[in-house]
Structure formats: C-alpha cells, structure tokens
Design an enzyme around this catalytic site. Structure first.
Site, PDB file in Angstrom:
ATOM      1  N   HIS A 251       0.167 -24.618  -0.775  1.00 32.56           N
ATOM      2  CA  HIS A 251      -0.192 -25.349  -1.998  1.00 32.56           C
ATOM      3  C   HIS A 251       1.046 -26.085  -2.494  1.00 32.56           C
ATOM      4  CE1 HIS A 251      -1.867 -26.536  -5.673  1.00 32.56           C
ATOM      5  NE2 HIS A 251      -1.923 -25.396  -6.329  1.00 32.56           N
TER       6      HIS A 251
ATOM      7  N   HIS B  58      -6.343 -30.484   9.045  1.00 30.11           N
ATOM      8  CA  HIS B  58      -5.316 -29.566   9.582  1.00 30.11           C
ATOM      9  C   HIS B  58      -5.938 -28.255  10.061  1.00 30.11           C
ATOM     10  CE1 HIS B  58      -1.767 -31.905   8.153  1.00 30.11           C
ATOM     11  NE2 HIS B  58      -2.604 -32.306   7.225  1.00 30.11           N
TER      12      HIS B  58
ATOM     13  N   ASN C  29       4.588 -33.216   6.658  1.00 26.14           N
ATOM     14  CA  ASN C  29       4.085 -33.742   7.933  1.00 26.14           C
ATOM     15  C   ASN C  29       5.259 -34.126   8.833  1.00 26.14           C
ATOM     16  OD1 ASN C  29       1.348 -33.521   7.434  1.00 26.14           O
ATOM     17  ND2 ASN C  29       1.115 -35.617   6.705  1.00 26.14           N
TER      18      ASN C  29
HETATM   19 FE1  HDE Z   1      -2.918 -32.215   2.762  1.00 21.41          FE
HETATM   20  N1  HDE Z   1      -4.490 -30.952   2.537  1.00 21.41           N
HETATM   21  N2  HDE Z   1      -3.730 -33.444   1.426  1.00 21.41           N
HETATM   22  N3  HDE Z   1      -1.437 -33.570   3.100  1.00 21.41           N
HETATM   23  N4  HDE Z   1      -2.092 -31.007   4.113  1.00 21.41           N
HETATM   24  C1  HDE Z   1      -4.675 -29.802   3.214  1.00 21.41           C
HETATM   25  O1  HDE Z   1      -5.328 -27.775   2.288  1.00 21.41           O
HETATM   26  C2  HDE Z   1      -4.696 -33.135   0.570  1.00 21.41           C
HETATM   27  C3  HDE Z   1      -1.289 -34.767   2.485  1.00 21.41           C
HETATM   28  C4  HDE Z   1      -0.875 -31.146   4.697  1.00 21.41           C
HETATM   29  O2  HDE Z   1      -1.040 -25.552   7.644  1.00 21.41           O
HETATM   30  C5  HDE Z   1      -5.830 -29.014   2.684  1.00 21.41           C
HETATM   31  O3  HDE Z   1      -5.277 -25.631   2.973  1.00 21.41           O
HETATM   32  C6  HDE Z   1      -4.917 -34.216  -0.350  1.00 21.41           C
HETATM   33  C7  HDE Z   1       0.020 -35.301   2.674  1.00 21.41           C
HETATM   34  C8  HDE Z   1      -0.646 -30.066   5.611  1.00 21.41           C
HETATM   35  O4  HDE Z   1      -2.458 -24.754   6.167  1.00 21.41           O
HETATM   36  C9  HDE Z   1      -6.298 -29.836   1.490  1.00 21.41           C
HETATM   37  C10 HDE Z   1      -4.055 -35.198   0.034  1.00 21.41           C
HETATM   38  C11 HDE Z   1       0.669 -34.371   3.442  1.00 21.41           C
HETATM   39  C12 HDE Z   1      -1.778 -29.274   5.540  1.00 21.41           C
HETATM   40  C13 HDE Z   1      -5.369 -31.003   1.535  1.00 21.41           C
HETATM   41  C14 HDE Z   1      -3.296 -34.711   1.130  1.00 21.41           C
HETATM   42  C15 HDE Z   1      -0.256 -33.304   3.702  1.00 21.41           C
HETATM   43  C16 HDE Z   1      -2.663 -29.883   4.591  1.00 21.41           C
HETATM   44  C17 HDE Z   1      -6.863 -28.674   3.718  1.00 21.41           C
HETATM   45  C18 HDE Z   1      -3.920 -36.581  -0.543  1.00 21.41           C
HETATM   46  C19 HDE Z   1       2.082 -34.411   3.993  1.00 21.41           C
HETATM   47  C20 HDE Z   1      -2.058 -28.017   6.323  1.00 21.41           C
HETATM   48  C21 HDE Z   1      -6.725 -27.188   3.981  1.00 21.41           C
HETATM   49  C22 HDE Z   1      -3.326 -36.671  -1.723  1.00 21.41           C
HETATM   50  C23 HDE Z   1       3.091 -34.500   2.993  1.00 21.41           C
HETATM   51  C24 HDE Z   1      -1.446 -26.806   5.699  1.00 21.41           C
HETATM   52  C25 HDE Z   1      -5.709 -26.738   3.064  1.00 21.41           C
HETATM   53  C26 HDE Z   1      -1.657 -25.607   6.570  1.00 21.41           C
HETATM   54  C27 HDE Z   1      -3.898 -29.358   4.214  1.00 21.41           C
HETATM   55  C28 HDE Z   1      -5.412 -31.959   0.602  1.00 21.41           C
HETATM   56  C29 HDE Z   1      -2.331 -35.477   1.785  1.00 21.41           C
HETATM   57  C30 HDE Z   1       0.094 -32.183   4.501  1.00 21.41           C
HETATM   58  C31 HDE Z   1      -7.770 -30.217   1.487  1.00 21.41           C
HETATM   59  C32 HDE Z   1      -5.919 -34.249  -1.464  1.00 21.41           C
HETATM   60  C33 HDE Z   1       0.585 -36.587   2.098  1.00 21.41           C
HETATM   61  C34 HDE Z   1       0.587 -29.842   6.468  1.00 21.41           C
HETATM   62  O5  HDE Z   1      -6.128 -29.143   0.302  1.00 21.41           O
END
Ligand code: HDE
Length: 707
Positions: A347, A83, A156
C-alpha cells in the site's frame, strides 16, 4: 497441524529438509503430529471416505471428508486485478549513512542499520498463471518492516507511468488486460484495446517508449532497475521537506532478453524469472540492489521544464544525480507461496515518520486504491495480521472484530477512556520522536476537475528517451512497435498511433509506419533533441558475470579436460557452467574418463543460457552436428546475440548451424562474440575471453540477429 506449524512465518529460518524433520517429529510424538481435523481430532484415514459398505454411498456424517473438501473449495482468493503474476523473497535493507539532514525515517538514521524486507516482483497484465517473459512493465514492491512501522515502496522497473491521474486507471487497466469478449491475450499488450486507448491518450507516449524498449523484457528480476516513480517527500524531525525520487540499481547491471528469445522462453520455461530468483537465493547468490535518491530542495520545485508532480516525467540523472543511500539484499525464499507472496499486501500509503506524499494525482489515487483492493482480495480488514504483513513495530488501536480477526483484544475499545487507563494514548501528546505527523503543506485552490497546464507536454521526454538510446536499442523499439501494432486489427488505431510517434521522432514514426503498412505521418517540427546517457542499457552493464549461465554441449568423445579447465575458470568468476548432452547421466570423455551430464538437452534450450561452448572432440562434434537440437541450440544462441565459444573441432557446429560465414570464420568474429580456439589455444584463455564476452551480455550489432 500443531500450533508450532501454524505460527511459521516471517522471522523463521528457511525450511531445509522440512519433510524429514516433520517425519522425525511424528515418529517421536505421533500424538502431536498426526493428521487431525480443524478441531484437532486425530484422523485414522484420509484416503477413503466413510461409506455404507465398501461399495455403498458416501455418508454425510463423515465430518472429516466434508471439512477437507469444503476447505479445498475455498482455497482460491481473487488474484490481484493487476500484477497478479509475481514472485517474492525476504531480505534486508542496510543504510549507508545517516540521512537525518533530510529525513527522520528511523531505518535511514544510522550507517549499517538493517531493516528486514519482503520484496515482490511481478508482471502487470497477465493473470497468475501467465508466462514470466512477456513484454510488460515489472512491479518491484518492497515492504520495509521498520522499527517505526511498515513502509512500502511500491515501484516498477520503469521510472514513469502511462497516465497522470489515477481516475484514468480503471480505463487504462480495462484496455490493457485481456479483451472482455474472448479474454485474450494472456500477458502482453499486443492487442487492439490497449493501442486504441494508448493512441487516444498521448500522455502514455513516454511510458510507451519504455514499454517498447528492452526494459520490458528483462533477463532476470535480479537485473532490473526499480523506481518509486512519483516524487515523494522526505521530512525531517523539525518538519522540513525535501522532494525525493527513489531508484533501485541492480549490482548485476541492467540486462534484457531479445524479443524472439523472450517469446521462446515463455514456452520453454514460463516460470523463467520466478525460477531464476528462487535458484539464485537457494544457491547463496543473493541478489542485491543499491537504493539511490534524487533530492530536490522545495525551493526548486518549479525550476524544471516539467512538473515534479507529473508521474509521466523523470528527473534526468544528469540534472539531479542519484545519491546511493543503502543496499537491499534478498537472502531468503518464502516457505509457502500463498501465505507469503500471494497474501502480501502493499500500500503506497504505508509510510513511516520521515516519508510523506506529494500532490501527484496518480499517487493520491493510489493511496486510496491499495487499501481498498486488499479488502476484497484478502476478505476483510484484518489482513495486516497475516504473518507477511504484520509489522515488527507494536500495534495498538481500537480497531476490532471483522473477518479473520486473530487477536484476542482485552479491555476497552474506544477513546477517550478512563476504564482502560486511557490506553492506547495519543503518541503526539508527548511530542516525542518516531510519531507520524503529516507534512504541513499549505493548500489553497478552487475545487476543479482540471489538469494543470504544466502536465501538458507529453512528447519531450519520450523524445529524450529515444534520443538516448544506442542504435540497437532503437532498432528493438521499432521492432517492438511493429510487432505490437502489427497485432492490432484496426487500421485506424495503427494510423493514429503512428501519428503520435511523429511527435517523438520522424524516423521512428516512418519505420513503424513502414512495418505496419500505413502511410508515414507528416514530420512534426520542434521535436526535442536532448538526451540522457543514464537511460541507455549500454551504460548499465554492471560488473562481472556472477550467475550467468553457460551451456557446454557434449557427447561421447568430448574433450573432458577442456570442459574442466573452462568450468574452473568461469565458476571462479561466479558463472554457472552446465554440461548438456542428448541424454542424462554421463558421456565418455575423449581421454576415456567420464563427464557428468547436468541436463539432458531435450529438457533445456539455448534461451535458458547466456552463452554456449562447444569443446573439441571429433567423435563428439560429429554426434552433435547430427543432432538437430544441438545445431539449433548454437544457431539460436547466435541469432539472440549470445557469446559462443568453440574449440578445435567444435567450429564445425558453427558451419552446421549455417551462421553467416563472413562473421563466424572471419577476423571480426571476436568483436561479434564468436570465439574460436584452435589446437594451440589454452582452454583457460578461451574461458577468459568468454567471460569478457559474457560481461558484455549480448552482441547486438552482430549480423543475422533475430530481434
Ligand atoms: Fe499499482 N496497483 N496502481 N501501480 N501496483 C496494484 O494493488 C493502482 C501504479 C504496483 O506485488 C493493486 O495489491 C492505481 C504505479 C505494483 O502486490 C491496485 C494506480 C506503480 C503492484 C493498484 C496504480 C504501481 C501494484 C492491485 C494508478 C509503480 C503490485 C493489487 C494511480 C510506481 C504489488 C494490489 C504487489 C498493484 C492500483 C499505478 C505499482 C489495484 C489505482 C504508477 C508493483 O491497488
């Protein structure tokens, strides 16, 4: 910079003509607004380094030069691992009615209560500088600055995810990101490692259907749905739980580009979505979504044929309706991209009283990951003090020190204490409202690394999605699989992936196999035939045509009266009408008057508009017909399924663009969104027909389309 500049942040009014204001302030009081060092010492010159003689060596003694370069050298921070590419805006959330029956969340407790928000939209795969219109999932993350602390709904634009357990996330992300040896591709999933992983991990299948659908190439952030994905839990003041899934529904409907268009847009305007959001807000067209919830009583936890804790499943809306509970309006652009959009830290574990987690293993892993990622990205534990992350609620704790500490904490820093008056005290002691208490869920089980059997059906809902699509949506999905797998070098991966698709639908698998040159797999028996109409974009058109962009192709001799009439009618309905001509400035109208040109044709492209109009005017149409850029404009708009309106002589451009004659000049033309007016057609009537056509967005059943 003076202190009042540095404190600019959330809650401040938007910068109107900030530069003028700054200059005026400087003139009024140069001692306050002159350029200074970080120490506040005024600087005489920042264009020439201190040197020994005009042609001599630069001196180490020049503290201003060294400070300036050092600060610059440290400007970049690590981009988000996923992202990374995004755009954000401020606004508010307004609750429709008290939801106290289900949750004690304060921001949902009263009709009309407004809570400030910051929302960041994003793509997943590409780095910060990648194009907006790649085929990808879009992030839709909302930070609610509630009176009881910050609540982040980090969602999402698709309601499911690729994997079921967060422990797979590093594998998934390694596979989807650019390949490790050559760092390609920049944005998108059309490469070997992604499809290798996907084909070996059947739980991805449902999400792949969404990712290969038009949902992955939105027309605008403003025209996307958003989903919390996981099943969360609402909790009442007396500790009762209800399962909840969150949905954002855009007022403008759910609309997409077509794939060919998305690829062209990536070159014509890589910032297409970012610009669209920014411009809509600047012009007062505030994007709006409705927040809806699907509520499931706890006693119904096991009444579905899937597991509520499995993030690769939806609850079909026909099974549990989405109840609207409030609206989100984005009405203010950030002032500084880095300070706000880049530094915002979401978060999933930022929850408030009344909202809690479930045991969804994907969610549980996320609850660890987001805090951890912010520590590396924002350089230490104090990122919640950054203006965009700071809660409106009071913050009191004994966390101290660390990189970037902004707060001068007086007094004691431990608990219990008597020397600090026992503060900050436990909020629980008084038993009052507005205190977060974890939902008291009974848990009992062995420690095991085993996925529940209830997570094993990977295909029924993938089939549900396919079955719910309109004919043209299915065509787009097939084309997307063909494109993506066609970019995969490994035949083995192609075959394996196509083999998985046979579990979704035999025809789908056959058509993809045919396109990518592998044998059609054996049909699989017992494939689900259920469907959910709420999934098809054909049923999500929304209302009206606000902010839809119409290009008017003009040249000397254009019937300016027609342009005015059409523009009036369309702008009254909120559409944006722009006159394009070969050069900027103005063109001479057929009545001799001038017609202002909004954009020079070479700076734009049909992909940046939703419809095109060619007005009457013999001389003008002759000039346009001789201009390859104008002819291409019309042809491309046609091939991408966009409404086209021509008046009088303008028809000639359709012929010039070599569009299928039986369509554009036949009786069925209006059904295909090609509107022609002759000498007796009132321009206003044509404009109305164009507005209706724009309301349908695209004409995906038109012959001769590029998908
Ligand atoms: Fe994320 N995801 N994600 N994700 N995600 C990040 O956090 C993570 C997942 C989503 O505009 C990270 O700040 C794991 C699902 C958005 O700043 C990180 C798993 C969904 C954004 C991270 C998922 C999301 C992130 C990277 C699996 C939809 C951007 C930078 C379990 C429901 C937020 C950050 C923004 C960002 C981890 C899966 C949505 C690495 C471990 C499912 C919208 O922390």
């Amino acid at each position: 910079m003076s202190a009042h500049h540095q404190s600019a942040g959330r809650g401040d009014p938007p910068a109107q003509d900030a530069k003028d204001q700054q200059l005026a302030r400087f003139r009024a009081a140069p001692e306050h607004d002159a350029l200074t060092t970080d120490q506040g010492v005024r600087v005489d010159d920042t264009d020439n380094a201190l040197r020994a003689g005009t042609r001599g060596p630069t001196l180490l003694e020049d503290f201003h030069n060294r400070e300036k370069l050092t600060h610059f050298d440290h400007e970049r921070i690590p981009e988000r691992v996923v992202h990374a590419r995004g755009a954000g805006a401020y606004g508010y959330f307004e609750a429709y009615e008290p939801l106290t029956e289900y949750t004690c969340a304060d921001f949902l407790a009263e009709a009309g209560r407004r809570t400030p928000v910051f929302v960041r939209f994003s793509t997943v795969q590409g780095p910060r500088g990648s194009a907006d219109t790649v085929r990808d999932v879009r992030g839709f993350a909302t930070k609610f600055y509630t009176r009881e602390g910050n609540y982040d709904l980090v969602g999402n634009n698709m309601p499911v995810f690729f994997i079921q357990d967060a422990i797979k996330f590093p594998d998934f992300v390694h596979a989807v990101k650019m390949e490790p040896d050559n760092e390609m591709p920049t944005g998108g999933t059309a490469h070997d490692t992604f499809w290798d992983f996907a084909s070996l991990q059947p739980e991805t299948t449902h999400m792949l259907m969404w990712a290969m659908s038009d949902r992955a190439i939105p027309r605008s952030f403003r025209m996307m749905q958003g989903f919390g994905v996981h099943t969360f839990r609402f909790v009442t003041a007396d500790g009762r739980g209800t399962f909840v899934k969150f949905h954002w529904k855009p007022k403008l409907g759910v609309h997409s580009q077509v794939w060919d268009e998305a690829q062209i847009t990536a070159g014509r305007d890589p910032d297409y979505h970012r610009r669209d959001l920014w411009e809509a807000i600047e012009s007062g067209e505030y994007p709006e979504w409705e927040l809806g919830v699907q509520l499931v009583p706890e006693e119904d936890e096991f009444s579905f044929d899937f597991d509520l804790l499995d993030a690769t499943k939806i609850i079909p809306e026909e099974q549990v309706p989405v109840r609207p509970i409030g609206r989100l309006v984005l009405d203010r652009n950030p002032q500084n991209f880095f300070a706000e959009t880049e530094q915002v830290a979401f978060h999933t574990a930022n929850v408030v009283p009344g909202i809690d987690f479930t045991n969804d293993p994907l969610l549980q892993g996320r609850n660890f990951s987001y805090l951890d990622t912010q520590l590396i990205r924002l350089g230490g534990p104090n990122f919640s003090q950054l203006p965009v992350n700071r809660p409106l609620a009071d913050v009191n704790h004994n966390h101290r020190d660390g990189f970037g500490q902004q707060v001068i904490h007086p007094g004691t820093n431990y608990f219990p204490n008597s020397l600090g008056g026992g503060c900050p005290a436990h909020a629980g002691a008084g038993g009052g409202a507005g205190v977060f208490r974890h939902y008291a869920q009974r848990v009992d089980g062995e420690k095991i690394r085993v996925r529940s059997d209830s997570f094993q059906d990977h295909y029924s809902q993938a089939a549900l999605f396919w079955n719910s699509m309109a004919d043209w949506e299915r065509r787009h999905i097939v084309e997307a699989f063909r494109f993506e797998l066609g970019k995969v070098g490994s035949t083995q991966v192609r075959e394996r992936m196509v083999g998985n698709l046979a579990n979704v639908n035999a025809q789908l698998a056959e058509m993809v196999a045919d396109g990518v040159g592998v044998a059609a797999p054996q049909p699989v028996s017992g494939v689900s035939t259920a469907s959910s109409p709420a999934l098809s974009q054909e049923n999500l058109l929304g209302e009206g045509i606000r902010t839809r962009k119409v290009a008017v192709l003009a040249a000397d001799g254009t019937d300016a009266g027609q342009v005015t009439a059409v523009r009036e009618r369309l702008t009254a309905q909120g559409a944006i009408v722009e006159v394009l001509a070969a050069k900027d400035g103005s063109v001479r109208g057929s009545d001799g008057g001038g017609l202002d040109v909004d954009r020079a044709l070479p700076t734009m492209a049909s992909v940046l508009y939703d419809a095109v109009l060619v007005p009457d005017g013999k001389e003008a149409v002759a000039a346009l017909a001789a201009d390859p850029a104008a002819v291409r404009f019309v042809e491309e708009a046609y091939r991408h399924g966009k409404p086209i309106a021509v008046l009088g002589e303008g028809t000639r451009l359709l012929t010039e663009a070599k569009l299928p004659e039986e369509v554009v000049l036949g009786e069925s033309a209006p059904d295909f969104g090609v509107l022609t007016g002759n000498g007796t057609t009132a321009p206003g009537d044509l404009a109305d027909a164009l507005a209706t056509a724009l309301g349908r967005h695209r004409f995906p059943r038109r012959p001769g389309l590029l998908n």
